[in-house]
Motif scaffolding. Structure first.
Motif, PDB file in Angstrom:
ATOM      1  N   VAL A   1      39.512  35.205  43.494  1.00 21.34           N
ATOM      2  CA  VAL A   1      39.351  33.848  42.994  1.00 21.34           C
ATOM      3  C   VAL A   1      39.710  32.516  43.794  1.00 21.34           C
ATOM      4  O   VAL A   1      38.721  31.478  44.077  1.00 21.34           O
ATOM      5  CB  VAL A   1      38.995  33.007  41.240  1.00 21.34           C
ATOM      6  CG1 VAL A   1      38.238  32.162  40.680  1.00 21.34           C
ATOM      7  CG2 VAL A   1      38.147  34.449  40.168  1.00 21.34           C
ATOM      8  N   PHE A   2      40.189  32.351  43.430  1.00 21.30           N
ATOM      9  CA  PHE A   2      41.130  31.650  44.246  1.00 21.30           C
ATOM     10  C   PHE A   2      40.661  31.194  45.580  1.00 21.30           C
ATOM     11  O   PHE A   2      40.996  30.585  46.427  1.00 21.30           O
ATOM     12  CB  PHE A   2      43.276  31.480  44.516  1.00 21.30           C
ATOM     13  CG  PHE A   2      43.487  30.675  44.534  1.00 21.30           C
ATOM     14  CD1 PHE A   2      43.615  29.169  44.618  1.00 21.30           C
ATOM     15  CD2 PHE A   2      43.701  30.477  46.500  1.00 21.30           C
ATOM     16  CE1 PHE A   2      44.081  27.686  46.014  1.00 21.30           C
ATOM     17  CE2 PHE A   2      44.565  30.286  46.861  1.00 21.30           C
ATOM     18  CZ  PHE A   2      44.895  28.401  46.614  1.00 21.30           C
ATOM     19  N   GLN A   3      41.212  32.630  46.613  1.00 27.49           N
ATOM     20  CA  GLN A   3      40.741  32.503  48.086  1.00 27.49           C
ATOM     21  C   GLN A   3      38.782  32.228  48.518  1.00 27.49           C
ATOM     22  O   GLN A   3      38.768  32.146  48.946  1.00 27.49           O
ATOM     23  CB  GLN A   3      40.671  33.650  48.398  1.00 27.49           C
ATOM     24  CG  GLN A   3      40.487  33.899  49.900  1.00 27.49           C
ATOM     25  CD  GLN A   3      41.242  33.662  50.651  1.00 27.49           C
ATOM     26  OE1 GLN A   3      42.758  33.735  49.852  1.00 27.49           O
ATOM     27  NE2 GLN A   3      41.155  33.334  51.296  1.00 27.49           N
ATOM     28  N   GLY A   4      38.531  32.030  47.058  1.00 30.60           N
ATOM     29  CA  GLY A   4      37.102  32.310  47.190  1.00 30.60           C
ATOM     30  C   GLY A   4      36.635  30.533  47.050  1.00 30.60           C
ATOM     31  O   GLY A   4      36.104  29.939  47.759  1.00 30.60           O
ATOM     32  N   ILE A   5      37.724  30.075  46.201  1.00 29.70           N
ATOM     33  CA  ILE A   5      37.321  28.856  45.641  1.00 29.70           C
ATOM     34  C   ILE A   5      38.244  27.617  46.547  1.00 29.70           C
ATOM     35  O   ILE A   5      37.273  26.671  47.352  1.00 29.70           O
ATOM     36  CB  ILE A   5      37.782  28.462  44.387  1.00 29.70           C
ATOM     37  CG1 ILE A   5      36.974  29.139  42.774  1.00 29.70           C
ATOM     38  CG2 ILE A   5      38.500  26.811  44.125  1.00 29.70           C
ATOM     39  CD1 ILE A   5      37.664  28.888  41.736  1.00 29.70           C
ATOM     40  N   ALA A   6      39.471  28.347  47.229  1.00 31.68           N
ATOM     41  CA  ALA A   6      39.994  27.701  48.066  1.00 31.68           C
ATOM     42  C   ALA A   6      38.916  27.867  49.507  1.00 31.68           C
ATOM     43  O   ALA A   6      39.218  26.564  50.213  1.00 31.68           O
ATOM     44  CB  ALA A   6      41.168  27.885  48.585  1.00 31.68           C
ATOM     45  N   THR A   7      38.314  28.518  49.715  1.00 33.89           N
ATOM     46  CA  THR A   7      38.075  29.047  51.191  1.00 33.89           C
ATOM     47  C   THR A   7      36.457  27.985  51.128  1.00 33.89           C
ATOM     48  O   THR A   7      36.230  26.865  52.572  1.00 33.89           O
ATOM     49  CB  THR A   7      37.351  30.127  51.388  1.00 33.89           C
ATOM     50  OG1 THR A   7      38.097  30.952  51.762  1.00 33.89           O
ATOM     51  CG2 THR A   7      36.493  30.307  52.286  1.00 33.89           C
ATOM     52  N   ALA A   8      35.693  27.748  49.895  1.00 37.36           N
ATOM     53  CA  ALA A   8      34.515  26.777  50.277  1.00 37.36           C
ATOM     54  C   ALA A   8      35.145  25.215  50.214  1.00 37.36           C
ATOM     55  O   ALA A   8      34.598  24.798  50.563  1.00 37.36           O
ATOM     56  CB  ALA A   8      34.022  26.512  48.804  1.00 37.36           C
ATOM     57  N   ILE A   9      35.643  25.487  49.273  1.00 35.96           N
ATOM     58  CA  ILE A   9      36.374  22.996  49.460  1.00 35.96           C
ATOM     59  C   ILE A   9      36.945  23.142  50.900  1.00 35.96           C
ATOM     60  O   ILE A   9      36.910  22.151  51.510  1.00 35.96           O
ATOM     61  CB  ILE A   9      37.565  23.376  47.888  1.00 35.96           C
ATOM     62  CG1 ILE A   9      36.835  23.528  46.615  1.00 35.96           C
ATOM     63  CG2 ILE A   9      38.367  22.429  48.437  1.00 35.96           C
ATOM     64  CD1 ILE A   9      38.231  23.319  46.415  1.00 35.96           C
ATOM     65  N   LEU A  10      37.832  24.328  50.863  1.00 36.53           N
ATOM     66  CA  LEU A  10      38.145  23.803  52.778  1.00 36.53           C
ATOM     67  C   LEU A  10      37.125  23.744  53.552  1.00 36.53           C
ATOM     68  O   LEU A  10      37.274  23.148  54.485  1.00 36.53           O
ATOM     69  CB  LEU A  10      39.347  24.530  53.088  1.00 36.53           C
ATOM     70  CG  LEU A  10      41.088  25.022  52.203  1.00 36.53           C
ATOM     71  CD1 LEU A  10      41.765  25.881  52.523  1.00 36.53           C
ATOM     72  CD2 LEU A  10      41.364  23.323  52.126  1.00 36.53           C
ATOM     73  N   GLU A  11      35.980  24.255  53.470  1.00 33.86           N
ATOM     74  CA  GLU A  11      35.409  24.790  54.841  1.00 33.86           C
ATOM     75  C   GLU A  11      34.134  23.353  54.478  1.00 33.86           C
ATOM     76  O   GLU A  11      34.230  22.481  55.242  1.00 33.86           O
ATOM     77  CB  GLU A  11      34.448  25.892  54.209  1.00 33.86           C
ATOM     78  CG  GLU A  11      35.182  26.935  54.359  1.00 33.86           C
ATOM     79  CD  GLU A  11      33.875  27.981  54.579  1.00 33.86           C
ATOM     80  OE1 GLU A  11      32.492  28.457  53.857  1.00 33.86           O
ATOM     81  OE2 GLU A  11      34.215  28.747  54.838  1.00 33.86           O
TER      82      GLU A  11
END
Length: 66
Positions: free
Chosen positions: A39-49
């Motif tokens: 979940v963190f990977q998906g959230i972090a990827t979206a935020i960083l993008e």
């Protein structure tokens, strides 16, 4: 000359937020509050993008734009 203070810069705040999110992930704080690594990977990827997009569309020569 651009006299905008750095503390008012959206780009600077975006960079700070990105670093804090990454630091929390490296320290494992997300697991402690119940966010799994997937979940963190998906959230972090979206935020960083999104933060990267804000940085890409930055126009430091314009006082009215970002």
């Amino acid at each position: 000359m651009n006299t905008q203070p750095r503390w008012r810069s959206y780009v600077m705040w975006a960079a700070i937020i990105a670093q804090v999110v990454t630091l929390f992930g490296l320290l494992g704080l997300w697991d402690r509050i119940g966010i799994t690594s997937d979940v963190f990977q998906g959230i972090a990827t979206a935020i960083l993008e999104i933060l990267t997009l804000i940085g890409v569309i930055n126009n430091p020569t314009s006082r009215t734009g970002w």
